[in-house]
Scaffold this motif. Sequence first.
Motif, PDB file in Angstrom:
ATOM      1  N   PHE A  34       1.193  -2.780 -15.043  1.00  0.00           N
ATOM      2  CA  PHE A  34      -0.032  -2.140 -14.558  1.00  0.00           C
ATOM      3  C   PHE A  34      -0.265  -0.780 -15.184  1.00  0.00           C
ATOM      4  O   PHE A  34      -1.197  -0.070 -14.844  1.00  0.00           O
ATOM      5  CB  PHE A  34       0.053  -1.961 -13.026  1.00  0.00           C
ATOM      6  CG  PHE A  34       1.396  -1.420 -12.611  1.00  0.00           C
ATOM      7  CD1 PHE A  34       1.682  -0.080 -12.722  1.00  0.00           C
ATOM      8  CD2 PHE A  34       2.409  -2.287 -12.188  1.00  0.00           C
ATOM      9  CE1 PHE A  34       2.930   0.417 -12.398  1.00  0.00           C
ATOM     10  CE2 PHE A  34       3.662  -1.801 -11.850  1.00  0.00           C
ATOM     11  CZ  PHE A  34       3.924  -0.449 -11.960  1.00  0.00           C
ATOM     12  N   GLY A  66       3.726  11.859 -15.005  1.00  0.00           N
ATOM     13  CA  GLY A  66       2.812  11.646 -16.124  1.00  0.00           C
ATOM     14  C   GLY A  66       3.352  10.537 -17.019  1.00  0.00           C
ATOM     15  O   GLY A  66       3.962   9.581 -16.545  1.00  0.00           O
ATOM     16  N   GLY A  73       5.746   8.552 -19.385  1.00  0.00           N
ATOM     17  CA  GLY A  73       7.179   8.478 -19.657  1.00  0.00           C
ATOM     18  C   GLY A  73       8.018   8.267 -18.406  1.00  0.00           C
ATOM     19  O   GLY A  73       7.541   8.376 -17.281  1.00  0.00           O
ATOM     20  N   GLU A  74       9.289   7.952 -18.630  1.00  0.00           N
ATOM     21  CA  GLU A  74      10.237   7.732 -17.539  1.00  0.00           C
ATOM     22  C   GLU A  74      11.240   8.898 -17.536  1.00  0.00           C
ATOM     23  O   GLU A  74      12.089   8.998 -18.431  1.00  0.00           O
ATOM     24  CB  GLU A  74      10.938   6.378 -17.756  1.00  0.00           C
ATOM     25  CG  GLU A  74      12.180   6.133 -16.921  1.00  0.00           C
ATOM     26  CD  GLU A  74      11.979   6.365 -15.407  1.00  0.00           C
ATOM     27  OE1 GLU A  74      10.963   5.918 -14.860  1.00  0.00           O
ATOM     28  OE2 GLU A  74      12.844   7.007 -14.799  1.00  0.00           O
ATOM     29  N   SER A 108       9.549  11.139 -10.330  1.00  0.00           N
ATOM     30  CA  SER A 108       9.281   9.727 -10.064  1.00  0.00           C
ATOM     31  C   SER A 108       9.998   8.847 -11.083  1.00  0.00           C
ATOM     32  O   SER A 108       9.962   9.110 -12.281  1.00  0.00           O
ATOM     33  CB  SER A 108       7.770   9.488 -10.140  1.00  0.00           C
ATOM     34  OG  SER A 108       7.461   8.150  -9.848  1.00  0.00           O
ATOM     35  N   THR A 109      10.663   7.807 -10.590  1.00  0.00           N
ATOM     36  CA  THR A 109      11.373   6.909 -11.509  1.00  0.00           C
ATOM     37  C   THR A 109      11.036   5.450 -11.210  1.00  0.00           C
ATOM     38  O   THR A 109      10.761   5.090 -10.062  1.00  0.00           O
ATOM     39  CB  THR A 109      12.902   7.095 -11.426  1.00  0.00           C
ATOM     40  OG1 THR A 109      13.535   6.148 -12.287  1.00  0.00           O
ATOM     41  CG2 THR A 109      13.433   6.886 -10.009  1.00  0.00           C
ATOM     42  N   SER A 156       9.421   4.194  -7.735  1.00  0.00           N
ATOM     43  CA  SER A 156       8.292   3.269  -7.892  1.00  0.00           C
ATOM     44  C   SER A 156       8.785   1.878  -7.561  1.00  0.00           C
ATOM     45  O   SER A 156       9.446   1.233  -8.364  1.00  0.00           O
ATOM     46  CB  SER A 156       7.766   3.330  -9.322  1.00  0.00           C
ATOM     47  OG  SER A 156       7.349   4.641  -9.604  1.00  0.00           O
ATOM     48  N   HIS A 187       6.828  -0.871  -5.686  1.00  0.00           N
ATOM     49  CA  HIS A 187       5.698  -1.764  -6.013  1.00  0.00           C
ATOM     50  C   HIS A 187       5.855  -3.220  -5.580  1.00  0.00           C
ATOM     51  O   HIS A 187       4.883  -3.970  -5.661  1.00  0.00           O
ATOM     52  CB  HIS A 187       5.340  -1.700  -7.502  1.00  0.00           C
ATOM     53  CG  HIS A 187       4.992  -0.334  -8.004  1.00  0.00           C
ATOM     54  ND1 HIS A 187       4.257   0.564  -7.272  1.00  0.00           N
ATOM     55  CD2 HIS A 187       5.306   0.327  -9.159  1.00  0.00           C
ATOM     56  CE1 HIS A 187       4.119   1.690  -7.960  1.00  0.00           C
ATOM     57  NE2 HIS A 187       4.757   1.573  -9.098  1.00  0.00           N
ATOM     58  N   ASN A 224      -5.052   2.038 -10.139  1.00  0.00           N
ATOM     59  CA  ASN A 224      -6.089   2.458 -11.077  1.00  0.00           C
ATOM     60  C   ASN A 224      -6.307   1.339 -12.078  1.00  0.00           C
ATOM     61  O   ASN A 224      -5.353   0.818 -12.642  1.00  0.00           O
ATOM     62  CB  ASN A 224      -5.647   3.719 -11.828  1.00  0.00           C
ATOM     63  CG  ASN A 224      -5.765   4.943 -10.948  1.00  0.00           C
ATOM     64  OD1 ASN A 224      -6.846   5.300 -10.504  1.00  0.00           O
ATOM     65  ND2 ASN A 224      -4.625   5.565 -10.667  1.00  0.00           N
TER      66      ASN A 224
HETATM   67  N1  SAH Z   1       8.066   6.371 -15.085  1.00  0.00           N
HETATM   68  C1  SAH Z   1       7.982   6.961 -13.800  1.00  0.00           C
HETATM   69  C2  SAH Z   1       6.928   8.042 -13.648  1.00  0.00           C
HETATM   70  C3  SAH Z   1       5.594   7.832 -14.300  1.00  0.00           C
HETATM   71  S1  SAH Z   1       4.401   6.847 -13.500  1.00  0.00           S
HETATM   72  C4  SAH Z   1       7.831   5.890 -12.721  1.00  0.00           C
HETATM   73  O1  SAH Z   1       7.772   4.723 -13.074  1.00  0.00           O
HETATM   74  O2  SAH Z   1       7.840   6.224 -11.547  1.00  0.00           O
HETATM   75  C5  SAH Z   1       3.972   7.610 -11.989  1.00  0.00           C
HETATM   76  C6  SAH Z   1       3.551   6.597 -10.929  1.00  0.00           C
HETATM   77  O3  SAH Z   1       2.281   5.985 -11.243  1.00  0.00           O
HETATM   78  C7  SAH Z   1       4.529   5.453 -10.775  1.00  0.00           C
HETATM   79  O4  SAH Z   1       4.713   5.156  -9.421  1.00  0.00           O
HETATM   80  C8  SAH Z   1       3.814   4.318 -11.486  1.00  0.00           C
HETATM   81  O5  SAH Z   1       4.323   3.080 -11.106  1.00  0.00           O
HETATM   82  C9  SAH Z   1       2.384   4.586 -11.075  1.00  0.00           C
HETATM   83  N2  SAH Z   1       1.370   3.920 -11.885  1.00  0.00           N
HETATM   84  C10 SAH Z   1       1.373   3.609 -13.182  1.00  0.00           C
HETATM   85  N3  SAH Z   1       0.242   2.978 -13.547  1.00  0.00           N
HETATM   86  C11 SAH Z   1      -0.523   2.898 -12.437  1.00  0.00           C
HETATM   87  C12 SAH Z   1      -1.815   2.352 -12.152  1.00  0.00           C
HETATM   88  N4  SAH Z   1      -2.544   1.755 -13.087  1.00  0.00           N
HETATM   89  N5  SAH Z   1      -2.277   2.461 -10.900  1.00  0.00           N
HETATM   90  C13 SAH Z   1      -1.550   3.072  -9.929  1.00  0.00           C
HETATM   91  N6  SAH Z   1      -0.338   3.593 -10.130  1.00  0.00           N
HETATM   92  C14 SAH Z   1       0.184   3.499 -11.369  1.00  0.00           C
END
Ligand code: SAH
Length: 349
Positions: A116, A155, A157-158, A189-190, A212, A214, A288
């Motif tokens: 996503f 933002g 990256g991980e 956030s990871t 994260s 999900h 999003n």
């Molecule tokens: N890599 C890290 C941090 C970056 S993403 C992580 O995975 O947590 C920050 C957050 O936004 C994460 O929870 C990720 O899963 C979420 N995210 C990424 N794309 C998204 C989207 N299209 N809609 C909603 N959340 C999203």
Amino acid sequence: MTDLKSMTPEELAAFFQELGQPAFRAGQVFRWLNRGASSFDEMSNLPKQLREKLKETCLLARPVAARKQVSALDGTIKYLWRLGDGSCIETVLMKYQHGNTACISCQVGCRMGCAFCASTLGGKVRDLTPGEMLDQVIFTQLDSGEAISNLVLMGIGEPLDNFDTVLKFLHLVNHPEGLNIGMRHISLSTCGLTEKIDKLARCELQLTLSVSLHAPDDETRSRLMPVNRGIGVEKLMETCRRYFQTTGRRISYEYAMIDGVNDSDRQADQLAALLKGTPGHVNLIPLNNVAESPLKPSRRTAAFRRRLEEHGVTVTVRRRLGGDIDASCGQLRRKAMADPGPPNEERGR
Ligand code: SAH
């Protein structure tokens, strides 16, 4: 070339000692860098000869705002920064009642492959340096004129895939002589790299860890997040419980609501069962839209939330900010890669 901005005051002290300079030069230079000095000539309290020497041997790159979008809805500002090597990253400044929060990137692209997420579409190009992470805070603050009191590492990256850099960045941004942002004002956030979560736990930082999640089951989670295939939800949750035991810090579980994929009542029940006995709360995120992805935002966030709450789970729903400027990270960078376009478009202003 020496990257002074990625150095701690202690490392700077050693550096200046080697140049035969007094120890207080370290503090002087650290403060100049954190104020966003863009040339050594600005550093007026350094002897001219030293400035010349630093010009020859040290980097002093600053990111350029290749694009800047301002939301007409809520004032959210999104920057696309171009770095010294031409790579682009994003930073988002969000205005909340409790203060301004910057969402910053830690890598150019991402290799985690979440279905996503716009940030991962072109893979990972490279890691950022601690200085490049710090620059996002410094220059977002300078350009916007807004003081930043909170940070989220959410933002591009991980963060735990660039562990040492992120740790050093945290140390720098937290430093009282620098930006002095308190650890309790920082969220990391990871996607759930368990070994690195254990490593982070041992650092006993007072930051907030967001995981994260999900999906509550391996089938769905592995489909959405390839990283789950080698780990699994159960091991991830064990690691999260260990993290809480070691640090005493509650975890925030991110859950992006995706239509027909992870938003059923059954999944709410599974999620509640998974979190039983694990202190933390669930943050439901409206998905999003990402142009390249067929996944659509869920239409049953309220029902899912109620169901979780009936099980006694603490739930928040993330407010959408910057909806008119694609403020979620990764999307502006994707667009810029496809079409270099005009610089500095400021929508609605
Ligand atoms: N890599 C890290 C941090 C970056 S993403 C992580 O995975 O947590 C920050 C957050 O936004 C994460 O929870 C990720 O899963 C979420 N995210 C990424 N794309 C998204 C989207 N299209 N809609 C909603 N959340 C999203």
